[in-house]
Write a protein that holds these residues in place. Sequence first.
Motif, PDB file in Angstrom:
ATOM      1  N   GLU A   1     -13.482 -61.537  22.308  1.00 33.02           N
ATOM      2  CA  GLU A   1     -13.703 -62.984  22.340  1.00 33.02           C
ATOM      3  C   GLU A   1     -13.369 -63.616  20.983  1.00 33.02           C
ATOM      4  OE1 GLU A   1     -17.766 -63.186  23.500  1.00 33.02           O
ATOM      5  OE2 GLU A   1     -17.357 -62.837  25.646  1.00 33.02           O
ATOM      6  N   ALA A   2     -13.776 -62.954  19.892  1.00 30.92           N
ATOM      7  CA  ALA A   2     -13.513 -63.491  18.546  1.00 30.92           C
ATOM      8  C   ALA A   2     -12.022 -63.493  18.238  1.00 30.92           C
ATOM      9  CB  ALA A   2     -14.276 -62.669  17.505  1.00 30.92           C
ATOM     10  N   LEU A   3     -11.319 -62.430  18.629  1.00 27.28           N
ATOM     11  CA  LEU A   3      -9.875 -62.360  18.385  1.00 27.28           C
ATOM     12  C   LEU A   3      -9.129 -63.436  19.160  1.00 27.28           C
ATOM     13  CD1 LEU A   3      -9.335 -58.491  18.454  1.00 27.28           C
ATOM     14  CD2 LEU A   3      -9.224 -59.969  16.444  1.00 27.28           C
ATOM     15  N   ASN A   4      -9.525 -63.665  20.373  1.00 28.12           N
ATOM     16  CA  ASN A   4      -8.888 -64.726  21.166  1.00 28.12           C
ATOM     17  C   ASN A   4      -9.156 -66.106  20.559  1.00 28.12           C
ATOM     18  OD1 ASN A   4      -7.387 -63.650  23.518  1.00 28.12           O
ATOM     19  ND2 ASN A   4      -9.330 -62.662  23.975  1.00 28.12           N
ATOM     20  N   TYR A   5     -10.357 -66.312  20.056  1.00 32.46           N
ATOM     21  CA  TYR A   5     -10.678 -67.572  19.388  1.00 32.46           C
ATOM     22  C   TYR A   5      -9.814 -67.736  18.133  1.00 32.46           C
ATOM     23  CZ  TYR A   5     -13.345 -71.255  17.087  1.00 32.46           C
ATOM     24  OH  TYR A   5     -13.718 -72.430  16.471  1.00 32.46           O
ATOM     25  N   PHE A   6      -9.720 -66.664  17.338  1.00 33.36           N
ATOM     26  CA  PHE A   6      -8.889 -66.680  16.129  1.00 33.36           C
ATOM     27  C   PHE A   6      -7.451 -67.053  16.469  1.00 33.36           C
ATOM     28  CE2 PHE A   6      -5.823 -64.357  13.498  1.00 33.36           C
ATOM     29  CZ  PHE A   6      -6.155 -64.790  12.220  1.00 33.36           C
TER      30      PHE A   6
ATOM     31  N   ALA B   1      -6.191 -43.699  26.270  1.00 36.79           N
ATOM     32  CA  ALA B   1      -4.994 -44.534  26.195  1.00 36.79           C
ATOM     33  C   ALA B   1      -5.064 -45.663  27.218  1.00 36.79           C
ATOM     34  CB  ALA B   1      -3.742 -43.684  26.417  1.00 36.79           C
ATOM     35  N   ASP B   2      -5.557 -45.344  28.417  1.00 35.14           N
ATOM     36  CA  ASP B   2      -5.667 -46.362  29.458  1.00 35.14           C
ATOM     37  C   ASP B   2      -6.670 -47.453  29.056  1.00 35.14           C
ATOM     38  OD1 ASP B   2      -4.955 -47.231  32.192  1.00 35.14           O
ATOM     39  OD2 ASP B   2      -7.085 -46.884  32.584  1.00 35.14           O
ATOM     40  N   GLU B   3      -7.787 -47.053  28.436  1.00 35.14           N
ATOM     41  CA  GLU B   3      -8.765 -48.034  27.965  1.00 35.14           C
ATOM     42  C   GLU B   3      -8.175 -48.913  26.860  1.00 35.14           C
ATOM     43  OE1 GLU B   3     -12.999 -45.735  28.851  1.00 35.14           O
ATOM     44  OE2 GLU B   3     -11.989 -45.424  26.927  1.00 35.14           O
ATOM     45  N   LEU B   4      -7.336 -48.311  26.030  1.00 37.43           N
ATOM     46  CA  LEU B   4      -6.663 -49.081  24.979  1.00 37.43           C
ATOM     47  C   LEU B   4      -5.687 -50.090  25.579  1.00 37.43           C
ATOM     48  CD1 LEU B   4      -6.043 -49.678  22.031  1.00 37.43           C
ATOM     49  CD2 LEU B   4      -4.549 -47.651  21.987  1.00 37.43           C
ATOM     50  N   VAL B   5      -4.977 -49.683  26.617  1.00 37.41           N
ATOM     51  CA  VAL B   5      -4.062 -50.593  27.313  1.00 37.41           C
ATOM     52  C   VAL B   5      -4.829 -51.812  27.838  1.00 37.41           C
ATOM     53  CG1 VAL B   5      -2.596 -50.877  29.347  1.00 37.41           C
ATOM     54  CG2 VAL B   5      -2.380 -48.816  27.930  1.00 37.41           C
ATOM     55  N   LYS B   6      -5.986 -51.577  28.412  1.00 37.64           N
ATOM     56  CA  LYS B   6      -6.776 -52.676  28.986  1.00 37.64           C
ATOM     57  C   LYS B   6      -7.237 -53.663  27.914  1.00 37.64           C
ATOM     58  CE  LYS B   6      -8.285 -49.958  32.964  1.00 37.64           C
ATOM     59  NZ  LYS B   6      -9.394 -49.175  33.587  1.00 37.64           N
TER      60      LYS B   6
ATOM     61  N   TYR C   1      -5.671 -54.154  25.000  1.00 42.69           N
ATOM     62  CA  TYR C   1      -4.432 -54.789  24.540  1.00 42.69           C
ATOM     63  C   TYR C   1      -4.053 -55.972  25.433  1.00 42.69           C
ATOM     64  CZ  TYR C   1       0.596 -55.112  23.396  1.00 42.69           C
ATOM     65  OH  TYR C   1       1.857 -55.540  23.037  1.00 42.69           O
ATOM     66  N   ARG C   2      -4.273 -55.821  26.729  1.00 46.70           N
ATOM     67  CA  ARG C   2      -3.902 -56.877  27.676  1.00 46.70           C
ATOM     68  C   ARG C   2      -4.861 -58.075  27.635  1.00 46.70           C
ATOM     69  NH1 ARG C   2      -2.341 -52.850  32.738  1.00 46.70           N
ATOM     70  NH2 ARG C   2      -0.250 -52.263  31.969  1.00 46.70           N
ATOM     71  N   GLN C   3      -6.002 -57.914  26.970  1.00 42.58           N
ATOM     72  CA  GLN C   3      -6.970 -59.011  26.887  1.00 42.58           C
ATOM     73  C   GLN C   3      -6.833 -59.852  25.624  1.00 42.58           C
ATOM     74  OE1 GLN C   3     -11.142 -57.932  28.151  1.00 42.58           O
ATOM     75  NE2 GLN C   3     -10.242 -55.882  28.232  1.00 42.58           N
TER      76      GLN C   3
END
Length: 356
Positions: free
Chosen positions: A247-252, A277-282, A284-286
């Motif tokens: 949430e903070a990164l998206n706000y930034f 790796a799959d959790e990291l992909v998820k 990354y997409r957010q």
Amino acid sequence: MIAAQLQNIRHLELPELEKFFTEMGEQKFRAKQVYEWLWQKHAHTFADMTNLSKELRQKLGDRFTLPALTVDATQYSEDGTVKSRFRTHDGHLVEGVLIPTDSRQTACVSSQIGCSLSCKFCATGYMDRKRNLNYDEIYDEVVLINEQAEKVYNKKLSNIVFMGMGEPLLNYSNVMKAIEKISSPEGLGMSPRRITVSTAGVAKMIRKMGDDKVRFKLALSLHAANDAKRNEIMPINETNNIKVLIEALNYFYRQTKNEITFEYILFKDLNDSQKDADELVKIYRQVPADLVNIIEYNPIDAFQFSKPDEERVQHFMQYLEANKVNAHLRRSRGKDIDAACGQLANKGDNQALQPA
């Protein structure tokens, strides 16, 4: 007036210097001369200010201090990396690194003496935090590393990363002021787009950077893509979990449109599986992240993990690429002198370093 009462002259802005000189009966332009010595000509003493009279230099010395960071010792890696141990005016030690490539000369700078976050894989995290670095000390780090780049490689610095000792966002005002001076035409004149601040994840301050409309790049040290594993190796995650950080990164990004990078160190049998790796992909997409840097783990004495074998690393990278993640495998530099990611810990106290 005793030394303890003297003010650091670099903590005065130009208008304050002008006021000082006019009140002393000196011409106003003297302030600009002194300001240039402090931030462009990098004077270490008032005696260096040769276009001022000896009498005026003496008056400055009676009224102000000019504490400067100095190079205490230097190590040179076989791969060209240069690690410096800097000494502060009050005797503390802190490290910085020059990382050369064919296209870049990058300074990796520190923001604190020690660190309070205790990330399990980082040597600095096992040190006590002595104090924050002042903005003029951070500025000095960059100046001194730039001098090394020019001396050793005949090139100026092209990039700066706040990935050394300490958590930059827990020394927010000094880091922001240092970047302001570094990027100012009256300082080093470096573009903020060539500066990256890396954080272990202080969500409140990530949002503040958005509110402050900063112009530099941001990197998040993620290193695990679920809360249970991240809690294990990064205690800060207990109060700044992955959902809060997303949430903070998206706000930034909404506030600044600045580049965001994820940093992810691979640890054998901890975060290197296809599920990881799959959790990291998820994640990354957010987030509108530009890049995921996959980093080799550099062993430290206090941490029990090791790096995965090359086949495991390649499988992890291939999974990310197959899922359209812009991922880069970052090979560590300066491992032979403990200058690589996570290794800065002033070990030079117990090593034979080349004196400055």
